[in-house]
Motif scaffolding. Structure first.
Motif, short mmCIF file in Angstrom:
data_model
loop_
_atom_site.label_atom_id
_atom_site.label_comp_id
_atom_site.label_asym_id
_atom_site.label_seq_id
_atom_site.Cartn_x
_atom_site.Cartn_y
_atom_site.Cartn_z
N PRO A 48 12.44 -7.61 -10.51
CA PRO A 48 11.02 -7.20 -10.48
C PRO A 48 10.94 -5.69 -10.33
O PRO A 48 11.95 -5.05 -10.04
CB PRO A 48 10.51 -7.88 -9.21
CG PRO A 48 11.71 -7.83 -8.29
CD PRO A 48 12.92 -7.97 -9.17
N PRO A 49 9.74 -5.10 -10.48
CA PRO A 49 9.61 -3.64 -10.32
C PRO A 49 9.87 -3.21 -8.88
O PRO A 49 10.25 -2.09 -8.63
CB PRO A 49 8.16 -3.35 -10.70
CG PRO A 49 7.64 -4.58 -11.34
CD PRO A 49 8.47 -5.73 -10.85
N GLY A 50 9.65 -4.10 -7.92
CA GLY A 50 9.88 -3.79 -6.50
C GLY A 50 9.71 -5.06 -5.70
O GLY A 50 9.30 -6.10 -6.23
N ARG A 61 0.82 -1.21 0.00
CA ARG A 61 0.00 0.00 0.00
C ARG A 61 0.85 1.26 0.00
O ARG A 61 0.31 2.36 -0.01
CB ARG A 61 -0.90 0.01 1.23
CG ARG A 61 -1.96 -1.08 1.12
CD ARG A 61 -2.71 -1.29 2.41
NE ARG A 61 -3.64 -2.39 2.21
CZ ARG A 61 -4.94 -2.26 2.34
NH1 ARG A 61 -5.46 -1.10 2.66
NH2 ARG A 61 -5.73 -3.28 2.16
N ASP A 62 2.19 1.08 0.03
CA ASP A 62 3.05 2.27 0.01
C ASP A 62 3.31 2.69 -1.44
O ASP A 62 2.89 2.02 -2.38
CB ASP A 62 4.37 1.96 0.73
CG ASP A 62 5.11 0.82 0.06
OD1 ASP A 62 4.47 0.00 -0.61
OD2 ASP A 62 6.34 0.75 0.19
N GLU A 63 4.03 3.80 -1.60
CA GLU A 63 4.36 4.31 -2.94
C GLU A 63 5.61 3.58 -3.44
O GLU A 63 6.68 4.18 -3.59
CB GLU A 63 4.60 5.83 -2.88
CG GLU A 63 3.40 6.64 -2.43
CD GLU A 63 2.26 6.57 -3.43
OE1 GLU A 63 2.52 6.36 -4.63
OE2 GLU A 63 1.10 6.69 -3.00
N TRP A 64 5.48 2.29 -3.70
CA TRP A 64 6.65 1.46 -4.00
C TRP A 64 7.33 1.85 -5.31
O TRP A 64 8.52 1.59 -5.50
CB TRP A 64 6.26 -0.01 -4.03
CG TRP A 64 5.23 -0.34 -5.08
CD1 TRP A 64 3.90 -0.39 -4.92
CD2 TRP A 64 5.48 -0.60 -6.46
NE1 TRP A 64 3.28 -0.69 -6.10
CE2 TRP A 64 4.24 -0.83 -7.07
CE3 TRP A 64 6.62 -0.69 -7.25
CZ2 TRP A 64 4.11 -1.12 -8.43
CZ3 TRP A 64 6.51 -0.98 -8.60
CH2 TRP A 64 5.26 -1.19 -9.17
N ALA A 65 6.63 2.50 -6.22
CA ALA A 65 7.21 2.80 -7.54
C ALA A 65 8.11 4.04 -7.52
O ALA A 65 8.91 4.23 -8.43
CB ALA A 65 6.09 3.00 -8.58
#
Ligand code: FES
Length: 268
Positions: free
Chosen positions: A119-121, A28-32
């Motif tokens: 992976p993206p994160g 739910r965080d701003e991982w990007a």
């Protein structure tokens, strides 16, 4: 079965626990944000250093040394007579620090996420096309395994950057403390921090030992390993500040050489 057929029959990557599909996640965080910011900054700095170290001087004749300051991208300066004018002397040395950074474990994480979403994160789904990617088991990414050798080589330009920093205090034999010298010392200190906080150096110091307390030598290794581990815990920070400082040092020398700025200095 032919070799190429065998190569195609790779086992799929383990699925792990992340949700499937590009960007799918329960986070739910701003991982990007971090991968995008880091990827853009990496691209910007690496692009600048390549253009400045390899293209600018042959194309525009912009000097890379002035008044006792040599751009860190060209140190140690190797300028053999046989080198054509359209080849930058920076090319002869720049492959070492660029190779060292490009194969760094931290930067790999940053640009694998940004360029390949692989992976993206953490705990974020990647593209299904990646299911059979070979990544570091095949060319070109298998070359990442040369990182340890780039580490050994990286100490050569690092040594000369310390020499340059001290030499900048005595241009033409007269003492001077200039803003450029301060920048050079800050830069080489940060580059040293980046190099000695390297994962490979930490492994070299104590990573292969089964027993830290068995002999006097292993106890010394353990102590060294502990110190390097502390530095290694901040490797990401060392990576960024040194990347920025080496860029600023080059920009400073270039602007000075072009007469666009002056070097505030105390001359004795
Ligand atoms: S892991 Fe980053 S420099 Fe070695």
């Amino acid at each position: 079965m032919t070799d190429s057929a065998a190569a195609i029959q790779l086992p799929p990557k383990p699925r792990g626990t992340a949700r499937q599909g590009l960007g799918a996640t329960n986070r739910r965080d701003e991982w990007a944000v971090a991968p995008v910011v880091q990827g853009l900054l990496f691209t910007l700095l690496a692009g600048y250093l390549f253009v400045s170290g390899v293209l600018v001087t042959p194309l525009f004749g912009t000097p890379y040394e002035v008044d006792g300051y040599l751009s860190p991208l060209f140190s140690p300066l190797i300028r053999p007579d046989w080198l054509p004018g359209w080849v930058s002397p920076g090319l002869l040395i720049l492959w070492i620090p660029l190779g060292f950074r490009a194969t760094c474990y931290y930067y790999r994480k940053a640009y694998y996420r940004f360029y390949f979403a692989d992976p993206p994160g953490c705990a974020v789904g990647e593209p299904t096309i990646h299911r059979r990617f070979r990544m570091e088991t095949a060319f070109p990414f298998i070359l990442q395994n040369f990182h340890r050798y780039f580490l050994y080589l990286a100490f050569i330009p690092l040594f000369f950057l310390w020499v340059d920093a001290f030499a900048s205090l005595f241009p033409e034999g007269r003492p001077r403390i200039g803003a450029g010298s301060v920048l050079f010392f800050v830069n080489v200190t940060l580059l040293t921090g980046f190099s000695i906080s390297c994962n490979s150096l930490r492994h070299l110091a104590g990573g292969r030992l089964d027993c830290f307390s068995c002999t006097r030598r292993t106890r010394v290794q353990y102590s060294l390993w502990q110190r390097l581990t502390t530095l290694n815990g901040h490797h990401m920070a060392w990576a960024w500040v040194s990347f920025i400082s080496v860029t600023l040092a080059d920009v400073y020398v270039r602007l000075l050489a072009l007469g666009l700025i002056v070097d505030p200095a105390i001359r004795l």
